[in-house]
Design a protein around this motif. Structure first.
Motif: not given
Length: 524
Positions: A35-45, A373-380
Motif C-alpha cells: 500500500a505504501q509503495l503503490f501510494g508513493s507511485r500514485d503521488e509521484g505520477g 512486490l517492488m516490480l509490481v508497484a512500478g518501482a525502479d
C-alpha cells in the motif's frame, strides 16, 4: 545426515505454524508495504492537486432570473457533481437526513432583483468598484444589504463546506462584476468634484474623464497600468443607473468564463525546481530530478519492506526452533540420543545448523518477494545500490539467526507449544512496536525509544537504515561503520540467547527428572 533429516521431518510436522506465522503474517506485512509503495507511485505520477468532488443540488425558486441559477450550475460543474432534487420539503429533508448530497443551495424568490438593488445602492465610487477586484465571497455577500442564498451542508464530509465557499465566491464575484462593469463617471461628476476647472487638466496622471466614464472591468491609465490608491482617491464618485436583469446575466457569464479560463486560474501543482536545477537546461534538470526522486522512492520502499520481515521472522523461527528442540529434548528421545555412539553436542550443532539454513532460505525468499512486490508497484529496482542490498540481506540473516537463538533458549527451557507461541507473540509485538518500523522514531514517546534500544528489533531497523541511508540515517547517508555496529549488537543478542540456553540446558540435564511411570505395577 540422519540428524538433519530428522530435524526437517520435525519442521514439516509443524508446518501449520510455518504457514500461519511465515506465510499469512508475511502476506499481511507485504500488504502494508505494498500500500505504501503503490501510494508513493500514485503521488509521484501526478503533480496536480485534485480535490474531492462534492455532490451539489441547486434549488432555483427565482425562475432563473438574471441567469443566476444556470450560470451557478455551470460554474460548479467543473468541481462538483450536480444532481436534481424536487423542491418539496419532504424530499429536501430526506436528502439531508440520508446524506444524499453534500450541499443543497436554495436560491430564494426575488434574489436577482435583490442583488441588483443592493448593487445600485452600494454607493461605491468608480475607482473602488472598477479596480478593487473581487472581494472575498463572504464579505461581499453580506455587506450593503446584499441578499443571501440558503445552504444546507452535509454533516459527514468537509467537501460540502468547500462547495459552499465556491457558491459564496461565485455570488460575490458576480456582484463585484455587476458593479464594476456598469459604473459610469460623467463630465458632470468631474465638474462636481473639481468645479469649473478644465476636467482634462484636473484628471490625475493624464486620466481623461471619458476614460473614467467608460464601462468595463477597471479604470486604466493611458499607459495601460492600474492607478494606485492615492490616484483612485482623486477620482469622483461613480454611479449605477438603470441596472437590468440582462446586466446581471452578463456579469454572471463573465465570472463563469473567467473561472473556466485556465490561463487566469492555474491548477495547483507541485514545483520541484530549486536554484541549482534552474541553472541547468530545463530538460536535463527535470530528467535528473525525476530520476533522483524515483531512486529515493525505490530505496525507501525496499528498506521499509525488508524491515517488515522483523515480525514474521521472529514468530516463525522462534516457535519452530523451540518446538523442534523440545521434541529432541523429550525424556525418552534424549535418552536414546545420549546412548548413541555420536556425540550429543555434535547432534545439537547439526540441528541448529539445519534450522540456520532454513532461516537463510526464508531470508532469501523474503528478499525475492520484496523485489517482486517492488516490480509490481512500478518501482525502479535497478536504482537499488548492490552494496545496500547486500548489507540489508546480511542484517536480515543475522536477525534471523537471533530468532533461532531465542527459539533455542525456549527449547532448552522445555517450553510447551502454548508457552512458545505466547512468548513469541508477546515479545514479537513488543519488538515490532518499539523498533521504529511501525512508527517513525520522531513520533515515538521517549520511554518507547528507551525500551526499543534494549531490544534487537531496534538495531535491526537501524542496520537497514545505515545500509541504505534512509530513516534514522537519512541526514548522514550510508554508513558502513554504523551498519556494522548495529549488526554486531544483533549478533550479541543472538550470542546472549545462545549462552543462556546452553546454561539452562546444562542445569536441566544435571538434574534429570524421572521418565518412568509414577506408579509401579506388579507383574503376575
Amino acid at each position: 545426515m540422519n540428524t538433519c533429516k530428522a530435524t526437517l521431518r520435525v519442521l514439516l510436522a509443524h508446518r501449520l505454524y510455518i504457514f500461519i506465522y511465515l506465510v499469512l503474517i508475511g502476506i499481511m506485512m507485504f500488504s502494508i508495504s505494498g500500500a505504501q509503495l503503490f501510494g508513493s507511485r500514485d503521488e509521484g505520477g501526478s503533480d496536480t492537486y485534485a480535490p474531492g468532488r462534492p455532490t451539489v443540488a441547486v434549488i432555483d425558486r427565482d425562475a432563473n432570473r438574471g441567469r443566476i441559477a444556470q450560470e451557478m450550475r455551470e460554474y460548479l460543474a467543473d468541481s462538483s457533481d450536480l444532481v436534481d432534487l424536487q423542491d418539496d420539503p419532504r424530499t429536501l429533508q430526506q436528502a439531508v437526513a440520508s446524506n444524499w448530497v453534500d450541499l443543497i443551495v436554495i436560491i430564494p424568490d426575488g434574489y436577482a432583483e435583490g442583488l441588483i438593488a443592493s448593487a445600485s445602492s452600494a454607493g461605491a465610487d468608480s475607482a473602488d468598484s472598477a479596480a478593487g477586484g473581487a472581494d472575498s465571497a463572504g464579505s461581499d455577500a453580506s455587506h450593503d444589504g446584499a441578499p443571501t442564498v440558503e445552504t444546507v451542508t452535509s454533516y459527514t464530509s468537509g467537501v460540502g463546506a468547500m462547495a459552499s465557499m465556491d457558491v459564496s465566491g461565485f455570488l460575490g464575484m458576480t456582484r463585484t462584476a455587476l458593479i464594476g462593469g456598469n459604473v459610469a463617471v460623467t463630465d458632470g461628476d468631474w465638474a462636481a468634484k473639481y468645479g469649473d476647472a478644465d476636467t482634462t487638466a484636473a484628471a490625475p496622471d493624464g486620466i481623461a474623464p471619458t476614460d473614467a466614464a467608460q464601462k468595463g472591468t477597471g479604470t486604466q491609465t493611458q499607459t495601460g497600468t492600474t492607478p494606485d490608491q492615492s490616484t483612485l482617491d482623486m477620482l469622483p464618485n461613480g454611479r449605477l443607473d438603470n441596472l437590468t436583469l440582462d446586466d446581471l446575466a452578463d456579469a454572471a457569464k463573465r465570472v463563469r468564463a473567467i473561472a473556466a479560463d485556465g490561463n487566469a486560474n492555474h491548477a495547483i501543482a507541485v514545483d520541484r525546481s530549486d536554484q541549482a536545477s534552474t541553472q541547468a537546461a530545463a530538460g536535463s534538470s527535470a530528467a535528473a530530478a525525476n530520476a533522483s526522486t524515483d531512486a529515493d522512492t525505490a530505496v525507501s520502499g525496499f528498506g521499509s519492506t525488508m524491515k517488515t520481515a522483523l515480525y514474521p521472522l521472529f514468530l516463525a523461527m522462534t516457535v519452530c526452533t523451540a518446538l523442534v528442540l523440545s521434541v529432541f529434548n523429550a525424556g525418552e528421545t534424549r535418552r536414546r540420543l545420549a546412548a548413541s555412539p555420536q556425540r550429543f553436542s555434535l547432534m545439537g550443532i547439526q540441528r541448529l545448523a539445519t534450522i540456520g539454513v532454513f532461516a537463510l532460505i526464508v531470508t532469501v525468499g523474503y528478499l525475492l518477494a520484496t523485489l517482486g512486490l517492488m516490480l509490481v508497484a512500478g518501482a525502479d529496482v535497478a536504482a537499488l545500490p548492490p552494496s545496500g542490498i547486500a548489507m540489508t540481506v546480511i542484517a536480515a540473516f543475522v536477525y534471523a539467526l537471533m530468532t533461532v537463538a531465542c527459539g533455542f533458549l525456549l527449547g532448552e527451557c522445555s517450553s510447551s507449544d502454548t508457552m512458545a507461541n505466547g512468548f513469541a507473540n508477546l515479545f514479537g509485538l513488543l519488538i515490532m512496536f518499539t523498533s521504529g518500523m511501525w512508527l517513525p522514531v520522531d513520533m515515538m514517546p521517549g520511554f518507547m525509544t528507551v525500551i526499543g534500544r534494549m531490544l534487537p528489533g531496534w538495531w535491526y531497523c537501524t542496520a537497514v537504515d545505515q545500509a541504505l541511508g534512509i530513516g534514522t540515517a537519512a541526514h548522514d547517508g550510508v554508513s558502513v561503520a554504523g551498519w556494522a555496529g548495529s549488526v554486531g549488537l544483533v549478533a550479541l543478542f543472538a550470542a546472549a540467547f545462545l549462552c543462556i540456553g546452553l546454561a539452562v540446558g546444562r542445569i536441566r540435564r544435571s538434574r534429570p527428572s524421572a521418565v518412568s511411570q509414577a506408579v509401579t505395577q506388579l507383574a503376575e
